[in-house]
Enzyme design. Structure first.
Site, PDB file in Angstrom:
ATOM      1  N   TYR A 143     -15.537  -2.134   8.485  1.00  0.00           N
ATOM      2  CA  TYR A 143     -14.298  -1.417   8.503  1.00  0.00           C
ATOM      3  C   TYR A 143     -13.840  -1.716  10.094  1.00  0.00           C
ATOM      4  O   TYR A 143     -12.824  -2.329  10.335  1.00  0.00           O
ATOM      5  CB  TYR A 143     -14.249   0.145   8.200  1.00  0.00           C
ATOM      6  CG  TYR A 143     -13.018   0.610   8.640  1.00  0.00           C
ATOM      7  CD1 TYR A 143     -11.853   0.297   7.641  1.00  0.00           C
ATOM      8  CD2 TYR A 143     -12.705   1.590   9.634  1.00  0.00           C
ATOM      9  CE1 TYR A 143     -10.387   0.963   7.921  1.00  0.00           C
ATOM     10  CE2 TYR A 143     -11.414   2.166   9.823  1.00  0.00           C
ATOM     11  CZ  TYR A 143     -10.493   1.733   8.886  1.00  0.00           C
ATOM     12  OH  TYR A 143      -9.172   2.471   9.146  1.00  0.00           O
ATOM     13  N   GLY A 152       0.722  -1.239   0.205  1.00  0.00           N
ATOM     14  CA  GLY A 152      -0.004  -0.014   0.091  1.00  0.00           C
ATOM     15  C   GLY A 152       0.792   1.349   0.017  1.00  0.00           C
ATOM     16  O   GLY A 152       0.458   2.173   0.655  1.00  0.00           O
ATOM     17  N   ASP A 176       0.052  -6.816  -4.286  1.00  0.00           N
ATOM     18  CA  ASP A 176      -1.513  -6.733  -4.001  1.00  0.00           C
ATOM     19  C   ASP A 176      -1.523  -7.736  -2.760  1.00  0.00           C
ATOM     20  O   ASP A 176      -1.268  -8.952  -2.843  1.00  0.00           O
ATOM     21  CB  ASP A 176      -2.276  -7.356  -5.170  1.00  0.00           C
ATOM     22  CG  ASP A 176      -3.557  -7.138  -4.737  1.00  0.00           C
ATOM     23  OD1 ASP A 176      -4.192  -7.028  -3.519  1.00  0.00           O
ATOM     24  OD2 ASP A 176      -4.686  -7.407  -5.571  1.00  0.00           O
ATOM     25  N   ILE A 230      -5.926  10.631  10.451  1.00  0.00           N
ATOM     26  CA  ILE A 230      -4.577  11.139   9.948  1.00  0.00           C
ATOM     27  C   ILE A 230      -4.577  12.085   8.872  1.00  0.00           C
ATOM     28  O   ILE A 230      -5.179  12.127   7.926  1.00  0.00           O
ATOM     29  CB  ILE A 230      -3.559  10.050   9.239  1.00  0.00           C
ATOM     30  CG1 ILE A 230      -3.656   8.702  10.266  1.00  0.00           C
ATOM     31  CG2 ILE A 230      -2.380  10.641   8.931  1.00  0.00           C
ATOM     32  CD1 ILE A 230      -2.824   8.864  11.451  1.00  0.00           C
ATOM     33  N   GLY A 259      -0.462   4.792  -0.946  1.00  0.00           N
ATOM     34  CA  GLY A 259      -1.832   5.233  -0.330  1.00  0.00           C
ATOM     35  C   GLY A 259      -1.373   6.470   0.598  1.00  0.00           C
ATOM     36  O   GLY A 259       0.089   6.850   0.646  1.00  0.00           O
ATOM     37  N   GLN A 260      -2.046   6.885   1.235  1.00  0.00           N
ATOM     38  CA  GLN A 260      -1.962   8.212   2.323  1.00  0.00           C
ATOM     39  C   GLN A 260      -0.771   8.007   3.066  1.00  0.00           C
ATOM     40  O   GLN A 260      -0.045   9.006   3.136  1.00  0.00           O
ATOM     41  CB  GLN A 260      -3.294   8.563   3.072  1.00  0.00           C
ATOM     42  CG  GLN A 260      -3.300   9.963   3.582  1.00  0.00           C
ATOM     43  CD  GLN A 260      -4.255   9.973   4.887  1.00  0.00           C
ATOM     44  OE1 GLN A 260      -4.680   9.035   5.470  1.00  0.00           O
ATOM     45  NE2 GLN A 260      -4.266  11.128   5.395  1.00  0.00           N
TER      46      GLN A 260
END
Ligand code: AKB
Length: 320
Positions: A142, A8, A53, A172, A11-12
């Site tokens: 989630y 990942g 992945d 975040i 990602g952020q």
């Protein structure tokens, strides 16, 4: 010498964590693992990048073997609001991906860090000064993946000795890569809109208090915990960590100190509001402080100055 795989990495959190890990452990020793979107710019130029992945065990195992990986940061997740629209996908990415990482870690002797979240709380959790060990009966997919992830990570540590450690992240806030599909995303969007248009329509109502953290502290937390002396860890998965708690009124007032004409109105999104209402107003992170020295450096005032500076720079360069 550490050899690290970040799953990942575009990602952020991953995009900034990967670069910081490369600074600390050497560029060639930190692999940026991605799924569909190839890294670009510094992330691509400063070190190795591979398709990894989390839901594809073979792909992850191949990268682990090729680079002799000993530590996996597994950041693959579908965030809370999108998870409610796509619950099956949230489970497959969150838990399918985690199981792959844990099994590979067991086979190849890797440590694993898979962040949990304030989303792991709900359904009877005390919402003020939320304790480290308390009721966790979340009502979102989630949250269910996050509680399950905490339990599986502890299970693999106790049963197989896999060195699993993680934090429960709050919202975040960062100015590099945008988050996507989270309930706390408003606290990033508000800064961008304040700079771009001077106004913002908030999806969460006034009085919705949530824990938050600026990205440099989030990265420090992830790395410091993995570096911590294991003998001092009474907990493993996952530690409450927070740096600040505010509601939309408080962050808007802070922005107004720098952009006096800034205006905010509300258009509450019921799904996001219900999720936020079930999450802590503020967590007790004393166990993280005592067991591995968690000590955030950024508060709302300092973060706001830095966010507005960075976003104004992007605007001046025509990037937003
Ligand atoms: C979300 O809002 O879904 C995430 C989180 C708090 O885990 N940012």
């Amino acid at each position: 010498m550490k050899n690290i795989l970040v799953i990942g990495a575009v990602g952020q959190i991953g995009s900034e964590l990967t670069l910081e890990l490369r600074k600390r452990y050497g560029s060639g020793n930190v692999v940026a693992g991605y799924r569909a979107t190839k890294p670009t710019g510094e992330l691509l130029d400063s070190g190795p990048a591979e398709v990894a992945d989390a839901t594809n065990a073979q792909q992850v195992a191949d990268v682990v073997k090729k680079y002799k990986i000993d530590t996996i940061y597994n950041l693959a997740a579908i965030l809370s609001a999108v998870g409610e629209a796509k619950p099956l996908m949230a489970w497959q990415v969150g838990i399918g991906g985690l199981m792959n990482c844990l099994e590979i870690a067991r086979e190849f002797g890797c440590a694993v860090s898979t962040p949990s979240s304030i989303g792991a709380f709900g359904g009877g959790t005390p919402l003020d000064n939320t304790p480290q060990d308390t009721i966790q009966r979340p009502q979102t997919m989630y949250g269910i993946t996050k509680v399950t992830g905490e339990l599986l990570s502890d299970y693999y540590f106790k049963k197989f000795g896999v060195d699993t450690r993680s934090v429960r992240y709050p919202g975040i806030i960062s100015n590099v890569t945008l988050p996507g599909g989270g309930t706390t995303d408003y606290a990033v969007e508000i800064y961008y809109e304040a700079v771009k248009s001077g106004k913002y329509t908030c999806p969460l109502g006034a009085g919705t208090f949530l824990d938050m953290m600026y990205m440099p502290d989030a990265i420090e937390a992830a790395i410091d915990l993995m570096e911590a002396d294991p003998a001092k860890l009474k907990h493993r998965n996952s530690f409450n960590v927070s740096a600040m708690s505010f509601d939309p009124e408080i962050i808007a007032a802070e922005i107004k100190k720098h952009i006096p004409g800034f205006v905010m109105d509300y258009q509450v999104e019921p799904i996001k509001q219900a999720i936020a209402n079930s999450w802590p107003n503020n967590m007790d992170d004393s166990c993280a402080r005592a067991e591995w020295g968690w000590n955030p450096k950024w508060n709302l005032e300092k973060m706001t100055v830095d966010m507005l500076r960075a976003i104004r720079e992007k605007k001046d360069k025509g990037l937003i």
